[in-house]
Design a protein around this motif. Structure first.
Motif, PDB file in Angstrom:
ATOM      1  N   ARG A 126       2.800   9.753   0.078  1.00  0.00           N
ATOM      2  CA  ARG A 126       3.852   8.757   0.272  1.00  0.00           C
ATOM      3  C   ARG A 126       4.030   7.901  -0.980  1.00  0.00           C
ATOM      4  N   SER A 127       2.933   7.625  -1.655  1.00  0.00           N
ATOM      5  CA  SER A 127       2.966   6.830  -2.881  1.00  0.00           C
ATOM      6  C   SER A 127       2.229   7.580  -3.973  1.00  0.00           C
ATOM      7  N   THR A 128       2.914   7.913  -5.051  1.00  0.00           N
ATOM      8  CA  THR A 128       2.253   8.631  -6.144  1.00  0.00           C
ATOM      9  C   THR A 128       1.233   7.749  -6.850  1.00  0.00           C
ATOM     10  N   ALA A 129       1.373   6.438  -6.707  1.00  0.00           N
ATOM     11  CA  ALA A 129       0.391   5.537  -7.321  1.00  0.00           C
ATOM     12  C   ALA A 129      -0.997   5.774  -6.741  1.00  0.00           C
ATOM     13  N   LYS A 130      -1.044   6.212  -5.485  1.00  0.00           N
ATOM     14  CA  LYS A 130      -2.324   6.427  -4.825  1.00  0.00           C
ATOM     15  C   LYS A 130      -2.997   7.743  -5.229  1.00  0.00           C
ATOM     16  N   GLU A 156       6.355  12.348  -4.698  1.00  0.00           N
ATOM     17  CA  GLU A 156       6.445  11.636  -3.429  1.00  0.00           C
ATOM     18  C   GLU A 156       6.787  12.621  -2.323  1.00  0.00           C
ATOM     19  N   THR A 165       1.077  15.802  -3.417  1.00  0.00           N
ATOM     20  CA  THR A 165       2.099  14.888  -2.906  1.00  0.00           C
ATOM     21  C   THR A 165       1.478  13.832  -1.987  1.00  0.00           C
ATOM     22  N   THR A 224      12.519  13.318   0.650  1.00  0.00           N
ATOM     23  CA  THR A 224      11.382  13.458  -0.260  1.00  0.00           C
ATOM     24  C   THR A 224      10.698  14.808  -0.068  1.00  0.00           C
ATOM     25  N   SER A 283      -3.279  11.796  -0.749  1.00  0.00           N
ATOM     26  CA  SER A 283      -3.952  10.501  -0.857  1.00  0.00           C
ATOM     27  C   SER A 283      -5.054  10.379   0.191  1.00  0.00           C
ATOM     28  N   THR A 331       2.421  15.419  -9.658  1.00  0.00           N
ATOM     29  CA  THR A 331       2.417  14.604  -8.440  1.00  0.00           C
ATOM     30  C   THR A 331       3.853  14.309  -8.038  1.00  0.00           C
ATOM     31  N   ASP A 351       6.979  11.945   1.862  1.00  0.00           N
ATOM     32  CA  ASP A 351       6.766  11.102   3.037  1.00  0.00           C
ATOM     33  C   ASP A 351       7.264  11.876   4.241  1.00  0.00           C
TER      34      ASP A 351
END
Length: 287
Positions: A35-39, A52, A33, A60, A9, A50, A54
């Motif tokens: 912390r947030s796959t949405a990003k 997660e 990868t 993870t 990200s 993709t 962290d």
């Protein structure tokens, strides 16, 4: 077996994924990868997997790395937390049976007084002790680090610092990302430590000249003492710790710690590195 890239990200990690694809990696063989796959949804749209990951959540990390994977470990951005975060990735890679770790370190990390180097030095020691094959990329300074100076030059027509006659052999972030992609795809780099930097070490008057060309007005560089620079930065609103870091970094530059040009980066990517003025103008235009 996949190439797992951490911190995608962020600007470097996302570029590494793109450079892997540009270099012929199959999208299905790349795991991006964050912390947030949405990003990183835009990377998923390219066909890559993709996941997660962290740095502060070992479960993870373990879930994202499999036997035989090459792990591109983009160094963490949280100063003071990097060593345990990197340790967690190294431990997970070892447990999973990863084929190799590619780590983005700092210039001459094992033998320098560079203010950003200590956590990288420890991480390199952890890699050596891990038993996992590795490649260390000692990334030099990024041209993009000087984008904020462009706004200052545009507003004031002047830049102040205490770097003296020091020089910086920066390269564009895309150059470093391409090197990471090349190395991740080529097992012959296993066991190597590469000192990566731009082909040319520029001076701060040359920085001012480059900014002049971008903003369309004359910008000059004024060299001040470290004490004067500290007061200038604090007067501009920086807290004591941040201002002290900037002054220390200028001291490192003054001492020649960011001016080396060994040529490793150009050799790895197979072309000259992006010229400083060109890279800075592109970074500003991309904002």
């Amino acid at each position: 077996m996949s190439i797992v890239v951490t911190a995608t990200s962020g600007p470097l990690g996302s570029l590494v994924v793109q450079k892997l694809l540009d270099r012929g990696a199959a999208p299905a063989d790349v795991v991006a990868t964050a912390r947030s796959t949405a990003k990183i949804a835009s990377l998923a749209e390219k066909g890559v997997t993709t996941a997660e990951l962290d740095y502060s959540k070992p479960e993870t990390i373990a879930a994202a790395i499999s036997a035989g994977d090459v792990v591109v470990l983009i160094s963490g951005s949280e100063v003071g937390q990097r060593v345990p975060q990197h340790q967690a990735v190294i431990d997970a890679a070892k447990t999973a049976g990863a084929a190799r770790i590619v780590y983005t370190s700092a210039p001459a990390a094992d033998d320098t007084t560079l203010v950003v180097a200590p956590e990288h030095k420890v991480t390199e020691e952890l890699l050596h002790a891990s038993g996992v094959p590795f490649t260390i990329l000692r990334n030099g300074w990024y041209t993009e680090n000087y984008v904020p100076q462009v706004a200052l030059g545009r507003e004031h027509g002047q830049l102040a610092g205490s770097a003296g006659d020091g020089r910086v052999s920066s390269a564009s972030r895309a150059d470093y990302a391409e090197a990471a992609a090349v190395v991740a795809l080529d097992d012959s780099y296993a066991g190597q430590t590469l000192e990566l930097s731009g082909d040319y070490a520029w001076s701060f008057p040359e920085l001012a000249e480059a900014i002049s060309g971008i903003v369309g007005r004359e910008v000059t560089y004024v060299d001040v003492t470290p004490e004067q620079q500290l007061e200038i930065l604090k007067g501009a609103g920086l807290d004591e710790g941040t201002a002290g870091f900037v002054v220390a970094l200028d001291g490192n530059i003054r001492d020649g710690l960011l001016g080396h040009t060994p040529g490793d980066l150009a050799r790895v990517i197979g072309r000259p590195t992006t010229p400083f003025a060109e890279g800075l103008a592109a970074a500003v235009a991309a904002q």
